[in-house]
Design an enzyme around this catalytic site. Structure first.
Site, PDB file in Angstrom:
ATOM      1  CD  GLU A 109      -2.819   1.434   0.389  1.00 48.08           C
ATOM      2  OE1 GLU A 109      -2.401   1.592  -0.773  1.00 48.08           O
ATOM      3  OE2 GLU A 109      -4.006   1.559   0.712  1.00 48.08           O
ATOM      4  CG  ASP A 110      -0.992   4.895  -1.299  1.00 46.44           C
ATOM      5  OD1 ASP A 110      -1.600   4.300  -0.388  1.00 46.44           O
ATOM      6  OD2 ASP A 110      -1.547   5.735  -2.030  1.00 46.44           O
ATOM      7  CG  ASP A 137      -4.177   9.238   6.651  1.00 44.39           C
ATOM      8  OD1 ASP A 137      -3.439   9.851   7.437  1.00 44.39           O
ATOM      9  OD2 ASP A 137      -5.168   9.757   6.119  1.00 44.39           O
ATOM     10  CE  LYS A 195      -0.197  11.993   5.604  1.00 41.70           C
ATOM     11  NZ  LYS A 195      -1.447  12.598   5.068  1.00 41.70           N
ATOM     12  CG  ASP A 245      -4.432  10.734  -5.924  1.00 46.65           C
ATOM     13  OD1 ASP A 245      -4.274   9.968  -4.945  1.00 46.65           O
ATOM     14  OD2 ASP A 245      -5.548  11.173  -6.255  1.00 46.65           O
ATOM     15  NE  ARG A 272      -3.063   8.390  -9.264  1.00 49.84           N
ATOM     16  CZ  ARG A 272      -3.630   8.010  -8.117  1.00 49.84           C
ATOM     17  NH1 ARG A 272      -2.869   7.593  -7.132  1.00 49.84           N
ATOM     18  NH2 ARG A 272      -4.926   8.043  -7.956  1.00 49.84           N
TER      19      ARG A 272
END
Ligand code: IMP
Ligand code: MG
Length: 182
Positions: free
Chosen positions: A101-102, A105, A133, A161, A167
């Site tokens: 995963e990017d 959060d 984060k 993005d 991106r």
């Protein structure tokens, strides 16, 4: 590119730092999986760039698959489930699964997704997040492999993005507030 770059407040993580970190993560994964075959699941779309870099430096045999998910509701809905917009094309039962995963959060999306994947009985289920984060977390979820911990700022680039743009930036940058507060 130049127009996009004008909206970047500062570069948080350089291309060189990313490349070094991807190698470091791959070494951690190599030590963990050794010669096991692993199904790497790329969560579209934000982790595409990270996924394609990572897959080229790990040493264990991998299979690729892709999922696209969207969180139900909005920020006033706590927890919730995820809607699977695109599912993997194989049965993950008995497989070693690593979700890529990017960014982690609040953790809502991945908590709900992991509950669904766990129910399919993989041999193992692990999480790799390029960014983390921790300040924003509302769910007790941690990645097994983490690239960088970052402060609570909205970042773009290297796949991430804002409104489907940025991106393509090769680094991670903090987006100017004026872009999303106007
Ligand atoms: P959450 O952990 O359920 O809150 O959702 C994480 C998702 O929110 C990520 O997969 C991103 O798509 C998006 N996201 C969170 N923070 C950022 C950011 O700083 N930049 C870009 N996308 C973000
Ligand atoms: Mg996004």
């Amino acid at each position: 590119m130049r127009e996009l770059e004008q909206n970047i407040e500062k570069v948080l993580i350089t291309q060189e730092q990313i490349a070094a970190k991807v190698k470091e993560l791959a070494a951690e994964m190599d030590a963990f999986y050794q010669d096991k075959e692993v199904l790497l699941i790329c969560i579209l779309k934000g982790s595409v760039t990270f996924f394609s870099d990572l897959t080229r430096v790990v040493s264990f045999p991998v299979m690729y698959d892709f999922m696209c998910v969207s969180s139900y509701g909005n920020s006033t809905v706590s927890g919730g489930s995820v809607r699977i917009l695109k599912d993997v094309s194989v049965d993950i039962a008995g497989k070693h699964v690593l979700v890529v995963e990017d960014i982690l959060d609040t953790g809502n999306t991945l908590t709900a997704l992991f509950a669904q994947l766990e129910a399919r009985n993989p041999a193992s289920l692990k999480l790799c997040c390029f960014l983390d984060k921790p300040d924003r977390r509302t769910k007790p979820i941690e990645a097994d492999f983490t690239g960088f911990q970052i402060p609570d700022e909205f970042v773009v680039g290297y796949g991430l993005d804002y409104d489907e743009q940025y991106r393509q930036l090769p680094y991670v940058g903090v987006l100017k507030r004026s872009v999303y507060e106007k």
